[in-house]
Design a protein around this motif. Structure first.
Motif, PDB file in Angstrom:
ATOM      1  N   UNK A   6       0.857  -1.185   0.000  1.00 24.13           N
ATOM      2  CA  UNK A   6       0.000   0.000   0.000  1.00 24.13           C
ATOM      3  C   UNK A   6       0.893   1.235   0.000  1.00 24.13           C
ATOM      4  N   UNK A   7       0.309   2.356  -0.346  1.00 22.30           N
ATOM      5  CA  UNK A   7       1.081   3.596  -0.402  1.00 22.30           C
ATOM      6  C   UNK A   7       1.561   3.987   0.991  1.00 22.30           C
ATOM      7  N   UNK A   8       2.716   4.629   1.095  1.00 21.80           N
ATOM      8  CA  UNK A   8       3.200   5.078   2.415  1.00 21.80           C
ATOM      9  C   UNK A   8       2.231   6.036   3.082  1.00 21.80           C
ATOM     10  N   UNK A   9       2.179   5.962   4.401  1.00 19.59           N
ATOM     11  CA  UNK A   9       1.376   6.910   5.170  1.00 19.59           C
ATOM     12  C   UNK A   9       2.076   8.258   5.283  1.00 19.59           C
ATOM     13  N   UNK A  10       3.423   8.228   5.294  1.00 17.03           N
ATOM     14  CA  UNK A  10       4.221   9.449   5.441  1.00 17.03           C
ATOM     15  C   UNK A  10       5.495   9.320   4.619  1.00 17.03           C
ATOM     16  N   UNK A  11       5.902  10.395   3.968  1.00 15.61           N
ATOM     17  CA  UNK A  11       7.149  10.465   3.216  1.00 15.61           C
ATOM     18  C   UNK A  11       7.969  11.634   3.726  1.00 15.61           C
ATOM     19  N   UNK A  12       9.298  11.474   3.761  1.00 12.91           N
ATOM     20  CA  UNK A  12      10.118  12.590   4.193  1.00 12.91           C
ATOM     21  C   UNK A  12      11.577  12.375   3.887  1.00 12.91           C
ATOM     22  N   UNK A  13      12.371  13.375   4.217  1.00 17.67           N
ATOM     23  CA  UNK A  13      13.821  13.331   4.042  1.00 17.67           C
ATOM     24  C   UNK A  13      14.467  13.925   5.291  1.00 17.67           C
ATOM     25  N   UNK A  14      15.539  13.309   5.723  1.00 17.02           N
ATOM     26  CA  UNK A  14      16.288  13.787   6.879  1.00 17.02           C
ATOM     27  C   UNK A  14      17.664  14.246   6.415  1.00 17.02           C
ATOM     28  N   UNK A  15      18.031  15.480   6.806  1.00 16.33           N
ATOM     29  CA  UNK A  15      19.345  15.999   6.425  1.00 16.33           C
ATOM     30  C   UNK A  15      20.384  15.559   7.463  1.00 16.33           C
ATOM     31  N   UNK A  16      21.447  14.965   6.977  1.00 19.70           N
ATOM     32  CA  UNK A  16      22.526  14.504   7.842  1.00 19.70           C
ATOM     33  C   UNK A  16      23.508  15.643   8.109  1.00 19.70           C
ATOM     34  N   UNK A  17      24.366  15.502   9.119  1.00 19.04           N
ATOM     35  CA  UNK A  17      25.297  16.589   9.451  1.00 19.04           C
ATOM     36  C   UNK A  17      26.197  17.024   8.299  1.00 19.04           C
ATOM     37  N   UNK A  18      26.504  16.114   7.360  1.00 16.77           N
ATOM     38  CA  UNK A  18      27.361  16.503   6.237  1.00 16.77           C
ATOM     39  C   UNK A  18      26.573  17.108   5.081  1.00 16.77           C
ATOM     40  N   UNK A  19      25.272  17.307   5.267  1.00 15.43           N
ATOM     41  CA  UNK A  19      24.448  17.949   4.256  1.00 15.43           C
ATOM     42  C   UNK A  19      23.688  16.997   3.354  1.00 15.43           C
ATOM     43  N   UNK A  20      24.045  15.717   3.364  1.00 17.72           N
ATOM     44  CA  UNK A  20      23.326  14.755   2.534  1.00 17.72           C
ATOM     45  C   UNK A  20      21.913  14.517   3.062  1.00 17.72           C
ATOM     46  N   UNK A  21      21.037  14.058   2.178  1.00 20.43           N
ATOM     47  CA  UNK A  21      19.672  13.712   2.549  1.00 20.43           C
ATOM     48  C   UNK A  21      19.494  12.198   2.541  1.00 20.43           C
ATOM     49  N   UNK A  22      18.733  11.694   3.504  1.00 23.71           N
ATOM     50  CA  UNK A  22      18.262  10.315   3.480  1.00 23.71           C
ATOM     51  C   UNK A  22      16.747  10.342   3.325  1.00 23.71           C
ATOM     52  N   UNK A  23      16.261   9.717   2.266  1.00 24.25           N
ATOM     53  CA  UNK A  23      14.817   9.645   2.057  1.00 24.25           C
ATOM     54  C   UNK A  23      14.223   8.463   2.795  1.00 24.25           C
ATOM     55  N   UNK A  24      13.023   8.640   3.305  1.00 23.17           N
ATOM     56  CA  UNK A  24      12.350   7.576   4.036  1.00 23.17           C
ATOM     57  C   UNK A  24      10.853   7.606   3.779  1.00 23.17           C
ATOM     58  N   UNK A  25      10.230   6.467   4.008  1.00 24.74           N
ATOM     59  CA  UNK A  25       8.772   6.336   3.940  1.00 24.74           C
ATOM     60  C   UNK A  25       8.311   5.564   5.164  1.00 24.74           C
ATOM     61  N   UNK A  26       7.107   5.875   5.633  1.00 19.38           N
ATOM     62  CA  UNK A  26       6.589   5.224   6.839  1.00 19.38           C
ATOM     63  C   UNK A  26       5.186   4.685   6.613  1.00 19.38           C
ATOM     64  N   UNK A  27       4.909   3.589   7.325  1.00 16.67           N
ATOM     65  CA  UNK A  27       3.576   3.004   7.399  1.00 16.67           C
ATOM     66  C   UNK A  27       3.284   2.718   8.872  1.00 16.67           C
ATOM     67  N   UNK A  28       2.018   2.618   9.203  1.00 15.23           N
ATOM     68  CA  UNK A  28       1.652   2.286  10.571  1.00 15.23           C
ATOM     69  C   UNK A  28       1.556   3.507  11.460  1.00 15.23           C
TER      70      UNK A  28
END
Length: 289
Positions: A6-28
């Motif tokens: 099923x489609x994610x309930x939430x989508x987002x990106x977290x910026x790391x200390x070196x400036x890179x982004x980590x993309x994530x998706x959540x369910x539940x």
């Protein structure tokens, strides 16, 4: 969609200390028990599992794009230790504590790296890509795979260049050609096909050289971590029809981990993460202190 995805309930990106982004998706539920997913080869954060199950079990499932895949910034030359460090930073930034971690297919060694680094409190390795470069497996590998594995060990840069020629269509064709009938029934489901192919398209959006090629060389080479140091509980899951992820369906891998249980599911294949999400998650939650 259906009860597989099923489609994610939430989508987002977290910026790391070196400036890179980590993309994530959540369910539940947002306040559920955190479970991090290390996805399979070249698939983005959007392809979760446990549709219709995570809410019932109170699981907050978080799928994370590895660098160069989907929404996550590439990190050329990264190592397993780098990936585990990224996950530690993500856990701290999103208040996940020491979550349970699920590693599916090529995501399995990345999950093991998290455990060795102390990021995970328990693991589930589902249809896990095994350490096929281990010398015990050499006699059992087809000649072409053995040659490719040797190349990943001895000439990792050349192997990475080879894998950089792949794209989403090639990966789809590879999966379909190597899957038993029980898996094809899952992959050919129209809703699952749409979700899986979208995840592959996102995984290859920056090109295979940005993420997939590095992942594959790391996974196919000798693993640099000491499996004996991984003392958290580990559940290892394979379908008895799975012929692609491990030459012995995790038998050797189970003996190399101090606290591992092996589960072999009759009539199932490599799509076990989606067809048997509930028992996988229930076994993880049983480790809750």
């Amino acid at each position: 969609m259906n009860d597989l995805v099923c489609a994610p309930a939430r989508l987002g990106e977290t910026r790391l200390p070196d400036g890179r982004l980590l993309g994530w998706a959540e369910w539940g539920p947002p306040d559920g028990v955190p479970v991090l997913l290390c996805p399979g080869a070249a698939t983005s954060r959007r392809l979760g599992f446990g549709a219709g199950v995570v809410d019932t079990l109170g699981v907050r499932l978080i799928s994370v794009d590895r660098p160069g895949l989907g929404a996550s910034t590439p990190a050329p030359g990264r190592t397993f230790a780098d990936s585990a460090a990224d996950m530690r930073l993500l856990c701290a930034a999103r208040d996940l504590g020491r979550p349970y971690v699920v590693g599916n297919s090529q995501g399995a060694p990345f999950a093991l790296a998290c455990a060795e680094a102390g990021v995970a409190s328990a693991l589930a390795l589902v249809s896990a890509a095994d350490e096929i470069a281990a010398p015990e497996f050499a006699p059992d590998l087809p000649a072409e795979l053995r040659a490719l594995t040797d190349r990943a060990v001895r000439e990792p840069s050349a192997a990475e260049e080879f894998f950089a020629s792949f794209d989403a269509d090639a990966m789809w064709d590879l999966v379909m050609a190597g899957s038993p009938a029980c898996d094809l029934a899952v992959y050919r489901d129209p809703d699952f096909t749409t979700a899986y192919r979208r995840a592959l398209a996102e995984g290859f959006a920056r090109g295979a050289a940005a993420g997939y090629a590095r992942d594959t060389v790391l996974a196919m080479g000798r693993w640099p971590f000491d499996l004996r140091r991984i003392t958290v509980p580990v559940d290892i899951w394979y379908g008895d029809q799975d012929t692609t992820h491990s030459p012995d369906r995790g038998t050797l891998l189970t003996t190399r981990l101090p606290d591992a249980r092996r589960h072999v599911v009759p009539g199932a294949g490599g799509a076990l993460l989606w067809t048997h999400a509930e028992p996988v998650l229930r076994a993880l939650l049983a480790h809750h202190p």
